[in-house]
Write a protein that holds these residues in place. Sequence first.
Motif, PDB file in Angstrom:
ATOM      1  N   VAL A  82     -25.162 -36.968 -21.512  1.00  0.00           N
ATOM      2  CA  VAL A  82     -23.701 -37.012 -21.668  1.00  0.00           C
ATOM      3  C   VAL A  82     -23.074 -35.734 -21.107  1.00  0.00           C
ATOM      4  O   VAL A  82     -22.093 -35.779 -20.354  1.00  0.00           O
ATOM      5  N   ARG A  84     -27.852 -46.327 -29.302  1.00  0.00           N
ATOM      6  CA  ARG A  84     -27.487 -45.015 -29.845  1.00  0.00           C
ATOM      7  C   ARG A  84     -26.931 -45.115 -31.260  1.00  0.00           C
ATOM      8  O   ARG A  84     -27.163 -44.241 -32.089  1.00  0.00           O
ATOM      9  N   GLU A 118     -21.489 -42.523 -15.928  1.00  0.00           N
ATOM     10  CA  GLU A 118     -22.603 -43.326 -16.460  1.00  0.00           C
ATOM     11  C   GLU A 118     -22.398 -43.607 -17.941  1.00  0.00           C
ATOM     12  O   GLU A 118     -22.932 -44.554 -18.475  1.00  0.00           O
ATOM     13  N   HIS A 119     -21.644 -42.729 -18.597  1.00  0.00           N
ATOM     14  CA  HIS A 119     -21.501 -42.852 -20.061  1.00  0.00           C
ATOM     15  C   HIS A 119     -20.013 -42.923 -20.432  1.00  0.00           C
ATOM     16  O   HIS A 119     -19.148 -42.869 -19.561  1.00  0.00           O
ATOM     17  N   CYS A 122     -21.300 -40.959 -27.093  1.00  0.00           N
ATOM     18  CA  CYS A 122     -20.718 -41.248 -25.770  1.00  0.00           C
ATOM     19  C   CYS A 122     -21.765 -41.818 -24.801  1.00  0.00           C
ATOM     20  O   CYS A 122     -21.432 -42.178 -23.674  1.00  0.00           O
ATOM     21  N   HIS A 123     -23.025 -41.844 -25.207  1.00  0.00           N
ATOM     22  CA  HIS A 123     -24.077 -42.356 -24.313  1.00  0.00           C
ATOM     23  C   HIS A 123     -23.952 -43.879 -24.171  1.00  0.00           C
ATOM     24  O   HIS A 123     -23.525 -44.570 -25.099  1.00  0.00           O
ATOM     25  N   ALA A 124     -24.341 -44.390 -23.010  1.00  0.00           N
ATOM     26  CA  ALA A 124     -24.147 -45.824 -22.750  1.00  0.00           C
ATOM     27  C   ALA A 124     -25.218 -46.707 -23.407  1.00  0.00           C
ATOM     28  O   ALA A 124     -25.066 -47.920 -23.453  1.00  0.00           O
ATOM     29  N   ASP A 125     -26.286 -46.106 -23.904  1.00  0.00           N
ATOM     30  CA  ASP A 125     -27.354 -46.908 -24.499  1.00  0.00           C
ATOM     31  C   ASP A 125     -26.850 -47.585 -25.786  1.00  0.00           C
ATOM     32  O   ASP A 125     -26.466 -46.893 -26.736  1.00  0.00           O
ATOM     33  N   ASP A 150     -23.093 -35.841 -17.395  1.00  0.00           N
ATOM     34  CA  ASP A 150     -22.094 -36.769 -16.875  1.00  0.00           C
ATOM     35  C   ASP A 150     -20.687 -36.140 -16.952  1.00  0.00           C
ATOM     36  O   ASP A 150     -19.875 -36.282 -16.038  1.00  0.00           O
ATOM     37  N   MET A 189     -30.086 -37.876 -24.955  1.00  0.00           N
ATOM     38  CA  MET A 189     -28.752 -38.497 -24.862  1.00  0.00           C
ATOM     39  C   MET A 189     -27.681 -37.427 -24.716  1.00  0.00           C
ATOM     40  O   MET A 189     -26.778 -37.539 -23.890  1.00  0.00           O
TER      41      MET A 189
END
Length: 487
Positions: free
Chosen positions: A120, A84, A151-152, A78-81, A123, A116
């Motif tokens: 998450v 990942r 953010e994510h 679920c992280h925006a990077d 968030d 991460m």
Amino acid sequence: MAQFTLANHVVRLASEIDFVGWRDAARRLATNDISPQDVAWQVEIDAGSRDNDLPACRADARLVVPRDFIERAETAICHADPERLSLLYRLLWRLRDEPKLLSIATDPDIRRLEAMEKAVRRDIHKMRAFVRFRKIGQGADERYVAWFEPEHFIVERNADFFVRRFTGMRWTIMTPNASADWDGERLAIGPGAEKRDAPDEDGAEALWRTYFENIFNPARLKVKAMQKEMPKKYWRNLPEASLIPHLIAGADKAASAMIARMPTTPAPHHAKLQAKHWPAPQPGDAGETESADTIPELRDLAKGCHRCPLWRDATQTVFGEGPENADVVFVGEQPGDQEDLAGKPFVGPAGKVFDSILDEADIARHKVYVTNAVKHFKFEPRGKRRIHSKPNAGEIQACRWWLDKELGLIKPNLVVALGATAAQSLLGKAVPITKMRGDVIEREDGVRVFLTIHPSFILRIREQEDKEAERERFLKDMRKVRELMGA
Ligand code: URA
């Protein structure tokens, strides 16, 4: 999010959080010995069917993936990077030869995974705390709409929480990447939206502002902590945020006024209540010599208890409450300040947490019996305050007499030990709660004891996301209790 790559294999996922797609591709890649450097991961939401052109899983290749990794990867995805997806595959790849990898906290890949997951979770918590619904429509068309900027990619993962909290409302939460819509029966996850799609103002704004103004305590103002908890970037979507600068500016003055209003003598109602609930017991009338056939009779006897010295300073005995034929008995530690004054168990801050979680777990508090291992409030006076002090083994042992009588009369299907003191009283010895949490132990007399933490543990956690995570774990325990209740 297509990217230029020289990799031999390109995996296209159907969404940012397409964990099933990721897992399927990762299995195929790993069982065919395709190394992480040879793979590029992409998300192509509009690509229709995913044709990843990957070899099938090799049936003769063994791939053991720890459960813990799968759970953690489900959060990290679920992280925006964008990195990942390849990080997760690299970890899976490494786990084949390094089975202990997940416990190596210093490994850079593990550190990244942890960071991460933490981001998450944080968030998720922020979304729970800062989503503000605005009402649109009237009567049958009434619904609530909120705009939020996470953010994510957490909307789908968080949606169940909002369904549980706002089951009776029709609502939509819009975010730039996805939206969640609950029509009262069905949850739908849809595409992202724009802020201007969501309504701006409604009558509830004024209510929020009044509420916030009222709960704002100038004497406890810590600007840094407050901004950490409610970072500025969320302010623009919070109706109450417009008040913050003004409240901070006036805090010093307001705090001085509050201190000036504080009482200078000990609260007189304590002494009054104490006098009402005595006469002080006399030696010999601790209850052992009399018998009680019902819980109300037992409660009456306990009023005069002096099995240990705690009765001297407490206001009154706080006995258990609930139906005599309850299926389940919850046992806490000892009454707190508010319980001591009210004469009822679990009515203070820990009781409020307890009640709201029971409610979410679909356990009706009025159908269960709630009591404590120790029936008198043990405290240390500090100024005008009475600070909770942990009961010792002798006090727990002395009060066990009452708990055994309660259990003997109620004969519950299950007893839930809330925390270490309750467990010690129920099992006759100290047990490591964090290790044994969720276990059911059958005593020699057949009583089944479910072990979990005390709800006040949740209250003591400072980091909001850790607090929320612990609350979820306790909720999970209570759901397990719910299942065991009828068994
Ligand atoms: N904590 C307990 O253990 N019991 C209560 O009744 C209140 C707080």
